[in-house]
Design a protein around this motif. Structure first.
Motif, PDB file in Angstrom:
ATOM      1  N   ASP A   1      62.331  23.800  46.390  1.00 57.78           N
ATOM      2  CA  ASP A   1      61.456  24.882  46.858  1.00 57.78           C
ATOM      3  C   ASP A   1      59.998  24.508  46.634  1.00 57.78           C
ATOM      4  N   TYR A   2      59.158  24.991  47.549  1.00 56.95           N
ATOM      5  CA  TYR A   2      57.715  24.797  47.399  1.00 56.95           C
ATOM      6  C   TYR A   2      56.989  25.970  48.053  1.00 56.95           C
ATOM      7  N   SER A   3      55.956  26.463  47.392  1.00 53.42           N
ATOM      8  CA  SER A   3      55.116  27.508  47.987  1.00 53.42           C
ATOM      9  C   SER A   3      53.655  27.237  47.638  1.00 53.42           C
ATOM     10  N   HIS A   4      52.789  27.595  48.572  1.00 50.35           N
ATOM     11  CA  HIS A   4      51.347  27.401  48.399  1.00 50.35           C
ATOM     12  C   HIS A   4      50.661  28.699  48.804  1.00 50.35           C
ATOM     13  N   MET A   5      50.059  29.382  47.831  1.00 45.70           N
ATOM     14  CA  MET A   5      49.399  30.653  48.084  1.00 45.70           C
ATOM     15  C   MET A   5      47.903  30.524  47.827  1.00 45.70           C
ATOM     16  N   SER A   6      47.120  30.958  48.788  1.00 40.98           N
ATOM     17  CA  SER A   6      45.672  30.978  48.621  1.00 40.98           C
ATOM     18  C   SER A   6      45.188  32.423  48.662  1.00 40.98           C
ATOM     19  N   ARG A   7      44.192  32.728  47.849  1.00 41.03           N
ATOM     20  CA  ARG A   7      43.590  34.060  47.815  1.00 41.03           C
ATOM     21  C   ARG A   7      42.085  33.930  48.002  1.00 41.03           C
ATOM     22  N   THR A   8      41.564  34.720  48.906  1.00 42.01           N
ATOM     23  CA  THR A   8      40.127  34.765  49.133  1.00 42.01           C
ATOM     24  C   THR A   8      39.699  36.213  49.274  1.00 42.01           C
ATOM     25  N   GLY A   9      38.470  36.502  48.847  1.00 44.86           N
ATOM     26  CA  GLY A   9      37.967  37.865  48.969  1.00 44.86           C
ATOM     27  C   GLY A   9      37.164  38.266  47.753  1.00 44.86           C
ATOM     28  N   THR A  10      37.250  39.553  47.410  1.00 37.13           N
ATOM     29  CA  THR A  10      36.479  40.094  46.292  1.00 37.13           C
ATOM     30  C   THR A  10      37.309  41.108  45.520  1.00 37.13           C
ATOM     31  N   GLN A  11      36.959  41.261  44.254  1.00 37.06           N
ATOM     32  CA  GLN A  11      37.468  42.322  43.402  1.00 37.06           C
ATOM     33  C   GLN A  11      36.280  43.033  42.759  1.00 37.06           C
ATOM     34  N   VAL A  12      36.564  44.150  42.094  1.00 36.76           N
ATOM     35  CA  VAL A  12      35.507  44.875  41.400  1.00 36.76           C
ATOM     36  C   VAL A  12      35.300  44.240  40.025  1.00 36.76           C
ATOM     37  N   GLY A  13      34.062  43.821  39.743  1.00 36.50           N
ATOM     38  CA  GLY A  13      33.711  43.260  38.449  1.00 36.50           C
ATOM     39  C   GLY A  13      32.538  44.005  37.847  1.00 36.50           C
ATOM     40  N   SER A  14      32.008  43.480  36.749  1.00 32.49           N
ATOM     41  CA  SER A  14      30.867  44.135  36.105  1.00 32.49           C
ATOM     42  C   SER A  14      30.058  43.106  35.335  1.00 32.49           C
ATOM     43  N   THR A  15      28.830  43.449  35.029  1.00 36.44           N
ATOM     44  CA  THR A  15      27.963  42.602  34.221  1.00 36.44           C
ATOM     45  C   THR A  15      26.953  43.487  33.506  1.00 36.44           C
ATOM     46  N   ASP A  16      26.248  42.899  32.556  1.00 36.33           N
ATOM     47  CA  ASP A  16      25.227  43.623  31.790  1.00 36.33           C
ATOM     48  C   ASP A  16      23.991  42.742  31.723  1.00 36.33           C
ATOM     49  N   PHE A  17      22.910  43.198  32.377  1.00 33.49           N
ATOM     50  CA  PHE A  17      21.678  42.416  32.391  1.00 33.49           C
ATOM     51  C   PHE A  17      20.831  42.660  31.142  1.00 33.49           C
ATOM     52  N   GLY A  18      21.178  43.649  30.354  1.00 33.40           N
ATOM     53  CA  GLY A  18      20.377  43.961  29.174  1.00 33.40           C
ATOM     54  C   GLY A  18      19.815  45.358  29.277  1.00 33.40           C
ATOM     55  N   THR A  19      18.499  45.477  29.190  1.00 29.69           N
ATOM     56  CA  THR A  19      17.881  46.802  29.151  1.00 29.69           C
ATOM     57  C   THR A  19      17.458  47.298  30.523  1.00 29.69           C
ATOM     58  N   THR A  20      16.915  46.443  31.375  1.00 26.54           N
ATOM     59  CA  THR A  20      16.430  46.885  32.683  1.00 26.54           C
ATOM     60  C   THR A  20      16.744  45.842  33.743  1.00 26.54           C
ATOM     61  N   PRO A  21      17.741  46.075  34.566  1.00 26.92           N
ATOM     62  CA  PRO A  21      18.722  47.154  34.500  1.00 26.92           C
ATOM     63  C   PRO A  21      19.805  46.835  33.484  1.00 26.92           C
ATOM     64  N   GLY A  22      20.729  47.753  33.277  1.00 28.54           N
ATOM     65  CA  GLY A  22      21.777  47.553  32.292  1.00 28.54           C
ATOM     66  C   GLY A  22      23.098  47.187  32.938  1.00 28.54           C
ATOM     67  N   GLN A  23      24.128  47.980  32.633  1.00 34.57           N
ATOM     68  CA  GLN A  23      25.457  47.706  33.147  1.00 34.57           C
ATOM     69  C   GLN A  23      25.531  48.001  34.645  1.00 34.57           C
ATOM     70  N   MET A  24      26.267  47.119  35.347  1.00 28.94           N
ATOM     71  CA  MET A  24      26.400  47.296  36.785  1.00 28.94           C
ATOM     72  C   MET A  24      27.795  46.853  37.229  1.00 28.94           C
ATOM     73  N   GLN A  25      28.376  47.587  38.163  1.00 25.84           N
ATOM     74  CA  GLN A  25      29.570  47.105  38.847  1.00 25.84           C
ATOM     75  C   GLN A  25      29.132  46.186  39.979  1.00 25.84           C
ATOM     76  N   ILE A  26      29.847  45.085  40.132  1.00 26.34           N
ATOM     77  CA  ILE A  26      29.474  44.083  41.136  1.00 26.34           C
ATOM     78  C   ILE A  26      30.734  43.597  41.847  1.00 26.34           C
ATOM     79  N   PRO A  27      30.603  43.069  43.062  1.00 30.35           N
ATOM     80  CA  PRO A  27      31.743  42.441  43.730  1.00 30.35           C
ATOM     81  C   PRO A  27      31.995  41.054  43.149  1.00 30.35           C
ATOM     82  N   LYS A  28      33.164  40.840  42.606  1.00 27.32           N
ATOM     83  CA  LYS A  28      33.510  39.551  41.993  1.00 27.32           C
ATOM     84  C   LYS A  28      34.220  38.680  43.023  1.00 27.32           C
TER      85      LYS A  28
END
Length: 784
Positions: A230-257
């Motif tokens: 058996d053999y299978s090859h799966m590829s995934r492309t696109g985006t998920q919901v992610g987050s980051t924190d830049f610090g004080t200005t701006p702070g936490q943000m949801q971003i497309p991962k």
């Protein structure tokens, strides 16, 4: 990955005898109806076409589908001028509606032409055969398959499957995804607050497209050997919901991962069937299995909107690592043998090696911190599984099954010692840095032993009893070991052909040897604990905690009158963790029960009815410590305690009617499903003791409804022949209505920013599960 079995038709749009017929597919693509199965069976029974010693069958279907309403009107709340007035706009992005994320979550059933195909052929002597087909051709959830075989010797299967996973069609973000780099839309650079950033938020669909190619080859050179690959090859492309924190200005943000990765799975095994030295049947099987995951983006970067410490507006402020590439390789062997004394043994041994050695990625660009001495994780986990079962027929009516299972999850990953200089502070360079921290490599050994006796004294009665034992020996976990003893009894009664009753009861007790997070994990993971890094020592994780479990099931099949079958079911489960609210917190109790009934009535060969109802009730009781300092204390106080009581109910109704309006010519079917859920969370704090009536939070209510109406007309062979077609022709008209409604207070209003004034927190407003779709589908299918 296997091809979708429900589709055996090729799709072509259709007009026959001046009538435009519409068809199944759209919403109902996910479920093949009984009418479809009947139609397919009739076509498959068509006489084969002789050609040079070969036969050929085929079915093609073409149709179209269209919305009967404007379904892009979800219940997303529009944002008002009180939040966006500073921008001079009456509304920020995120107006009401424009969401079909829930509808398109795992399919691409949308308006337009659609087609399905199934072709088959083979030699008349039955030696060679092929099947080839495709479903929902041209859409993002299309699939194809090819099957080739030489009977009794060689078999080959190949397939291609596309499956979407849409999270949202109404997300809003000021970022644009360019490969593995997130850049700001023009005008957003330098904006530091949610109210100034949100006007630049643009709509974006968040989702992943998964494409999989798979192949299977089987070779049976003789009756003794069976070899598979058996053999299978799966590829995934696109985006998920992610987050980051830049610090004080701006702070936490949801971003497309961004997502861009591949997974390959492969295996080969051989099986031999022969005769043992003691003259009985014996089977031996050995094989290799491998898997490799490759993330084409080791990390992605995010452009900084505003100024944050050392970051400059418009610069690359964050670099976020993604799932590291890894691989696994394993070998397995199975032995099954008939033994003397009416016994049989079946055993499997599997050894798997999992490794991950991707290079560490810095947490930010231009952020100074001391890197660890290691360049990578050097992840190394080996697992050993041994599963053994001996079945013995003690007497003609008494059977024993003895089993033992051993599983060793050995984590050889080195534990990394990180000093306070190596543990990065927040990206803005603030002073709230973490103390030194060490990674932990958790492992365990799991053993299961069981004995089951099954006694059938008569044809009417069947009794059984089982005892089970399970032990975990943990490494780097909150406990050193857990032991669980369980017992089960079951009985079946079939006094006659019109009544069958099945019942079972289960009870289990699990106890830990010693619960001490500080000793086994805490003081090692945070050696320089500052008093706010270790989690509360009073907290009990439900995967280790003491537990008592009760289960009971009862089901019956009753033929009340001729052709009327009634099937009632009752299930009950109660899991108690025994958390002491005086000095412990966590899940105390989780219980629920369900009861329902299904009834099927076959009026005559042309008409049948089905109706079903199921009620489900679940509740969870949690204790929490309110306002007490918990971190780093072996015996922390836990008063006053908060009590959370979460109750949920689900009512599900199903019904179906099949009616052959014109036998063997016009078949109709009507199906309906409705599910209503309610979740009520109540919170209280002693000394009052009891949760307040109604709770502090609004009740979360969900409604799902689906209605399918299908009509399938089979044309006379004579009529079809007059049009120049030698075979079958069928027309289908299908109407589908699907509606989902969720009143979750936590998601509504779905504003693309935080309502707290003066902050830089920015949300994507992505989760909108509400939709209301009416669709009509029509198709014409030809078979030969």
């Amino acid at each position: 990955m296997k091809r979708r079995v429900g589709f055996v038709k090729f799709v072509i749009s259709a007009v026959l005898s001046g009538a435009v017929m519409a068809s199944t597919g759209a919403l109902a693509q996910t479920a093949t109806t009984a009418t479809d199965v009947s139609a397919q069976s009739s076509m498959a029974a068509a006489d084969p076409v002789p050609y040079l010693g070969w036969w050929f069958h085929g079915t093609v279907e073409v149709g179209g589908r269209a919305f009967l309403n404007n379904p892009q009107k979800g219940d997303q709340t529009a944002t008002g001028p009180t939040l966006c007035g500073a921008t001079g706009k009456s509304q920020c992005p995120g107006v009401k509606g424009q969401s079909l994320g829930g509808y398109y979550e795992y399919s691409d059933v949308k308006p337009g032409a659609f087609s399905n195909i199934d072709l088959a052929g083979g030699s008349k002597d039955g030696l060679y055969q092929y099947n080839i087909g495709g479903a929902n051709i041209g859409y993002n959830d299309q699939s194809y398959y090819l099957d080739l075989s030489k009977a009794g010797e060689q078999y080959f299967n190949f397939g291609w499957d596309e499956t979407p996973h849409i999270y949202s069609t109404s997300a809003l973000t000021p970022f644009v995804v360019n490969g593995n780099a997130l850049t700001l839309v023009p005008g957003a650079v330098g904006k530091t607050l949610s109210t100034t950033l949100s006007p630049f938020a643009q709509p974006m669909t968040i989702g992943i497209q998964r494409n999989t190619a798979f192949a299977h080859y089987r070779w049976t050179p003789n009756d003794a050997w069976d070899i598979n690959a058996d053999y299978s090859h799966m590829s995934r492309t696109g985006t998920q919901v992610g987050s980051t924190d830049f610090g004080t200005t701006p702070g936490q943000m949801q971003i497309p991962k961004p997502v861009n990765d591949t997974t390959q799975n492969y295996s080969v095994n051989g099986e031999y069937v022969g005769t043992s030295p003691w003259g009985k049947r014996i089977l031996f099987k050995a094989g290799y299995t491998g898997s490799q995951y490759t993330d084409n983006y080791a990390a992605f970067t995010v452009q900084t909107p505003g100024t944050s410490g050392a970051n400059v507006a418009g610069a690359i402020g964050s670099q976020i690592s993604l799932w590291p590439s890894n691989q696994a390789n394993g070998a397995t062997a199975t032995l099954a043998a008939d033994l003397p004394w009416q016994s049989r043994y079946a055993g499997t041994v599997t050894y798997t090696m999992m490794t991950q050695n991707a290079a560490f990625i810095p947490a930010g660009v231009g952020i100074a911190f001391t890197p660890p001495p290691q360049s990578s994780l050097s992840g190394d986990i080996n697992t050993l599984l041994s599963n053994n079962v001996v079945t013995t027929k003690i007497t003609s009516d008494l059977t024993s099954k003895l089993s033992y299972r051993y599983y060793d999850f050995k984590n050889n990953t080195p534990e990394l010692i990180l000093t306070s200089a190596m543990a990065p502070c927040n990206l803005g360079g603030g002073t709230n840095c973490a103390p030194g921290v060490n990674t932990i490599s958790m492992g365990y050994v799991k053993q299961n032993a069981a004995e089951e006796l099954n006694w059938r004294p008569t044809q009417e009665w069947n009794f059984g009893a089982a005892y089970g034992y399970e032990r975990y020996d943990w490494t780097r976990a909150d406990v050193n070991a857990t032991n669980e003893n369980s017992g089960k009894i079951f009985a079946d009664w079939k006094p006659s052909s019109w009544l069958t009753v099945r019942s079972s009861g289960y009870y289990a007790v699990r106890r830990y040897d010693n619960y001490n997070n500080l000793l086994y994990v805490g003081t090692f993971q945070w050696p320089a604990n500052s008093g706010n890094m270790q989690y509360a020592q009073s907290y009990r994780q439900l995967m280790y905690d003491n537990r008592n479990t009760w289960k009971a099931n009862l089901a019956a099949d009753l033929v009340a009158i001729h052709n009327l079958t009634i099937t009632p079911t009752v299930k009950y489960q109660d899991t108690n963790y025994g958390v002491d609210p005086n000095n412990q917190q966590g899940l105390q109790d989780s219980n629920g029960w369900a009861a329902g009934v299904d009834a099927v009535y076959v009026v005559n060969p042309s008409t049948s009815l089905m109706v079903g109802y199921m009620f489900e009730y679940n509740t969870q009781l949690l204790y929490g410590c309110a306002g007490a300092t918990q971190e780093g204390l072996a015996n922390p106080p836990c008063t006053p305690a908060s009590i959370t009581n979460d109750k949920s109910t689900i009512n599900t109704v199903t019904g179906a009617v099949r009616y052959a309006a014109i036998p063997d010519k016009l078949d109709t079917e009507l199906r309906y499903t409705a599910a209503h859920g309610s979740d009520n969370m109540e919170l209280s704090v002693p000394p009052t003791g009891n949760p307040t009536t109604g709770g502090q939070f609004p009740v979360d209510k969900t409604w799902f409804q689906r209605l399918d109406a299908t009509a399938t007309y089979k044309f006379d062979k004579e009529t079809v022949a007059l049009l120049g077609w030698k075979g079958d022709a069928k027309a289908k008209l299908h109407y589908a209505w699907e509606r989902n409604s969720d009143s979750n207070w936590a998601n509504d209003p779905l504003a693309p920013f935080n309502t707290i004034s003066g902050t830089g927190v920015l949300w994507m407003a992505w989760n909108n599960p509400n939709y209301n779709v009416h669709m009509i589908m029509a198709s014409l299918a030809f078979g030969w």
